[in-house]
Scaffold this active site. Structure first.
Site, PDB file in Angstrom:
ATOM      1  N   VAL A   5       0.855  -1.188   0.000  1.00 23.83           N
ATOM      2  CA  VAL A   5       0.000   0.000   0.000  1.00 23.83           C
ATOM      3  C   VAL A   5       0.889   1.235   0.000  1.00 23.83           C
ATOM      4  O   VAL A   5       1.810   1.333   0.815  1.00 23.83           O
ATOM      5  CB  VAL A   5      -0.913   0.035   1.255  1.00 23.83           C
ATOM      6  N   PHE A   6       0.599   2.180  -0.905  1.00 27.24           N
ATOM      7  CA  PHE A   6       1.353   3.434  -0.970  1.00 27.24           C
ATOM      8  C   PHE A   6       0.586   4.523  -0.246  1.00 27.24           C
ATOM      9  O   PHE A   6      -0.592   4.760  -0.508  1.00 27.24           O
ATOM     10  CB  PHE A   6       1.583   3.842  -2.435  1.00 27.24           C
ATOM     11  N   GLY A   7       1.273   5.192   0.666  1.00 31.92           N
ATOM     12  CA  GLY A   7       0.695   6.318   1.386  1.00 31.92           C
ATOM     13  C   GLY A   7       1.394   7.606   1.007  1.00 31.92           C
ATOM     14  O   GLY A   7       2.622   7.671   1.012  1.00 31.92           O
ATOM     15  N   TYR A   8       0.613   8.631   0.688  1.00 33.08           N
ATOM     16  CA  TYR A   8       1.185   9.926   0.296  1.00 33.08           C
ATOM     17  C   TYR A   8       0.585  11.077   1.105  1.00 33.08           C
ATOM     18  O   TYR A   8       0.937  12.232   0.919  1.00 33.08           O
ATOM     19  CB  TYR A   8       0.982  10.166  -1.207  1.00 33.08           C
ATOM     20  N   GLY A   9      -0.328  10.748   2.025  1.00 31.35           N
ATOM     21  CA  GLY A   9      -0.923  11.731   2.932  1.00 31.35           C
ATOM     22  C   GLY A   9      -0.717  11.251   4.357  1.00 31.35           C
ATOM     23  O   GLY A   9       0.399  10.893   4.744  1.00 31.35           O
ATOM     24  N   SER A  10      -1.801  11.162   5.125  1.00 32.37           N
ATOM     25  CA  SER A  10      -1.681  10.775   6.533  1.00 32.37           C
ATOM     26  C   SER A  10      -1.174   9.349   6.720  1.00 32.37           C
ATOM     27  O   SER A  10      -0.660   9.019   7.793  1.00 32.37           O
ATOM     28  CB  SER A  10      -3.019  10.952   7.259  1.00 32.37           C
ATOM     29  N   GLU A  86     -10.363   5.383   3.860  1.00 30.09           N
ATOM     30  CA  GLU A  86     -10.199   6.047   2.560  1.00 30.09           C
ATOM     31  C   GLU A  86     -11.498   6.059   1.756  1.00 30.09           C
ATOM     32  O   GLU A  86     -11.474   6.191   0.535  1.00 30.09           O
ATOM     33  CB  GLU A  86      -9.084   5.357   1.768  1.00 30.09           C
TER      34      GLU A  86
END
Length: 189
Positions: A5-10, A86
């Protein structure tokens, strides 16, 4: 089967699920923008906050983190959790993830990423572009069950700096929020 899983915010600073590995890196041809409305975490339906989404941007990169989830039960729990967290992001994509700027081969292929599309029929919370000042003012005033919208912005800025990432949009926005807040404090006294 392993899930990434890619996270780019919180998700960068608060995964909220068990994972086996966390890699700092980036995806290509996207940029992070504060165009998604948040009516469930950092705002309300009456006054939405703003959170980040991705928009296609050829030649650009978006830094973040990729989480590896290996165990079947952890994957099921993570997916259930992410689908709730999400839920205002209407699109899931599977992209290549890189850890080295000069790499031509991805470190991981098929990293899952949640994206809020600009299609208002599918994504009623999409706010889209606005001036830096307007976005900053909205962030200053918005607050939801997860706290003030400005905390989200400042946590994201701090997490990116700790990763060695200078995201111009995030830094400019954080500086604009600080500028407006400092002026408000000066005029209030």
């Amino acid at each position: 089967m392993v899930m990434w899983v890619f996270g780019y915010g919180s998700l960068i600073w608060k995964a909220g699920f068990n994972y086996d590995q966390r890699l700092v890196g980036f995806i290509k041809d996207y940029r992070r923008v504060f165009y998604q409305g948040s009516t469930d975490h950092r705002g309300t339906p009456e006054y939405p906050g703003r959170t980040v989404t991705l928009e296609p941007a050829e030649g650009e990169v978006c830094w973040g983190v990729a989480y590896k989830v290996s165990k079947k039960e952890d994957e099921e729990v993570a997916l259930t959790y992410l689908e709730v967290r999400e839920k205002q992001y209407d699109k899931k994509d599977y992209l290549d993830f890189f850890t080295e700027p000069s790499a031509t081969t991805p470190t991981v292929s098929g990293v899952m990423v949640y994206i809020a599309s600009p299609d208002k029929k599918l994504n009623g919370n999409y706010l889209g572009p606005a001036s830096l000042e307007d976005i900053a003012k909205q962030i200053i005033h918005a607050e939801g069950p997860s706290g003030p919208n400005r905390d989200y912005l400042f946590h994201l800025e701090k997490a990116l700096v700790q990763m060695g990432c200078k995201d111009k949009h995030v830094m400019d926005l954080a500086n604009e929020v600080r500028r407006i807040l400092s002026q408000g404090e000066l005029t209030a006294s």
